[in-house]
Design an enzyme around this catalytic site. Structure first.
Site, PDB file in Angstrom:
ATOM      1  N   ASN A 223       0.823  -1.212   0.000  1.00  0.00           N
ATOM      2  CA  ASN A 223       0.000   0.000   0.000  1.00  0.00           C
ATOM      3  C   ASN A 223       0.853   1.256   0.000  1.00  0.00           C
ATOM      4  OD1 ASN A 223      -2.623  -1.072  -0.082  1.00  0.00           O
ATOM      5  ND2 ASN A 223      -2.658  -1.416   2.129  1.00  0.00           N
ATOM      6  N   HIS A 228      -3.170   2.435  -2.404  1.00  0.00           N
ATOM      7  CA  HIS A 228      -4.250   1.561  -1.930  1.00  0.00           C
ATOM      8  C   HIS A 228      -5.034   0.925  -3.070  1.00  0.00           C
ATOM      9  CE1 HIS A 228      -3.967   2.338   2.404  1.00  0.00           C
ATOM     10  NE2 HIS A 228      -3.597   3.559   2.069  1.00  0.00           N
ATOM     11  N   ASP A 232      -5.827  -2.972  -3.238  1.00  0.00           N
ATOM     12  CA  ASP A 232      -7.126  -3.609  -3.441  1.00  0.00           C
ATOM     13  C   ASP A 232      -7.067  -4.643  -4.560  1.00  0.00           C
ATOM     14  OD1 ASP A 232      -8.118  -2.009  -1.447  1.00  0.00           O
ATOM     15  OD2 ASP A 232      -9.111  -0.576  -2.797  1.00  0.00           O
ATOM     16  N   GLU A 258      -6.505  -7.430   5.178  1.00  0.00           N
ATOM     17  CA  GLU A 258      -5.756  -8.324   4.285  1.00  0.00           C
ATOM     18  C   GLU A 258      -5.738  -9.757   4.816  1.00  0.00           C
ATOM     19  OE1 GLU A 258      -2.569  -6.492   7.030  1.00  0.00           O
ATOM     20  OE2 GLU A 258      -4.536  -5.979   6.195  1.00  0.00           O
TER      21      GLU A 258
END
Length: 346
Positions: A223, A228, A232, A258
């Site tokens: 990240n 981000h 994802d 996660e």
């Protein structure tokens, strides 16, 4: 994994019995009235109808056949009432109950066909009744008005049934969507934590079920480095691998952030270990790619097989401790035993 009940069929069964009860009671009292007024044949037919209408309460698991039998018995009585005039010439008035009952029992298309045939038969009987000397209606206006009202009622009933079916289908479709949304993690398409917890209450996830608690290695670094959005995409990439490796019998869920949880049912203990190894293998052989970014993803897995005395929370707690050990021992591995024996990625 959770059984669903067809509410529509239950509603139809309830309505059938309500209709049967009303039909039986009405036919019984009308048969008495007809007999007292001297209409012996009509009274006898109504007694037979009482037996037909009472059949759903006697014969089980034959609702569809009985419903059709009751409908056509109703049609037969209607035809007789037209020919005989019924009690003091009021028989044709009972024709108006045929439309709603027909559409409910037969549905829109078959119901429309049945009512068209019935209308043709009734019109013919109205025309020939007086000519054959059975019953003479006061004026031709009466049967004409009855058939006109009956036709309008059938048309309105057909429109109602059409829109009822339409909105019912839309409502059922929306309920399925809502049900899926309530059970599914929107990002990954896996089961969400609530639904996974619900599924774990099933007996097939009792003693012998295997819990695989999974965490993405270095996910914070992903990240921080790539953003981000890429993070994802990594989660979706991992979820797609889980979908390939797991079966429909497994609980395959995003547990949070996660972290993922896979639970294989009892009887699949050996396959559970293979699932862990296959996940490592798939990740080793498939590089994650997103735009200009390309890198390998690895997971750490804590594996625990449920015993008779374990609660779900205890299983998750032990799997979490083994996951922590997998992380502390270098990541990208499965820890399955208290002695730190592990299944290294292939």
């Amino acid at each position: 994994m959770i059984d669903t009940v067809n509410a529509s069929q239950q509603d139809k069964a309830r309505f059938l019995r309500v209709f049967a009860f009303i039909g039986a009671v009405t036919s019984f009292f009308m048969s008495i009235t007809s007999y007292l007024d001297g209409y012996t044949l009509l009274s006898a037919m109504l007694v037979v109808a009482v037996g037909v209408f009472a059949s759903p309460f006697i014969i089980k698991n034959r609702d569809h056949t009985i419903a059709i039998l009751m409908l056509y018995t109703l049609y037969a009585i209607m035809c007789f009432l037209i020919v005989s005039g019924g009690n003091h010439g009021t028989g044709p008035l009972w024709l108006f109950i045929a439309s709603p009952v027909t559409f409910f029992i037969r549905g829109l298309k078959r119901g429309a066909i049945d009512l068209i045939v019935l209308a043709c038969v009734i019109s013919t009987l109205f025309y020939y009744t007086d000519k054959l000397g059975y019953y003479s209606y006061p004026s031709h206006y009466f049967p004409t008005r009855v058939m006109l009202c009956f036709s309008i009622l059938c048309i309105l009933g057909a429109f109602y049934e059409y829109y009822r079916n339409k909105y019912s289908r839309e409502l059922i479709a929306q309920l399925k969507i809502n049900k899926k949304l309530a059970r599914t993690d929107a990002m990954t398409g896996l089961s969400n934590r609530r639904y996974a917890t619900e599924c774990m209450q099933s007996r097939c996830f009792a003693e012998g079920a295997v819990f695989l608690l999974i965490d993405v290695d270095n996910f914070k670094q992903v990240n921080d480095t790539y953003g981000h959005q890429v993070g994802d995409e990594v989660l979706i990439f991992i979820a797609n691998i889980f979908k390939k490796v797991c079966t429909d019998e497994d609980i395959n869920s995003r547990w949070g952030g996660e972290e993922f949880l896979i639970v294989t049912p009892k009887g699949h203990e050996l396959r559970a270990r293979n699932v862990a190894d296959e996940i490592h293998t798939q990740l080793a052989n498939n590089t994650f790619k997103s735009g200009k970014h390309s890198f390998n993803v690895s997971l750490s897995i804590g594996l625990y097989q449920r015993t008779l005395v374990d609660s779900i929370d205890q299983c998750l707690n032990i799997a979490d401790k083994r996951l922590y050990k997998a992380k502390s021992q270098g990541k990208n591995q499965t820890v399955a035993e208290p002695d730190l024996a592990k299944h290294e990625p292939a």
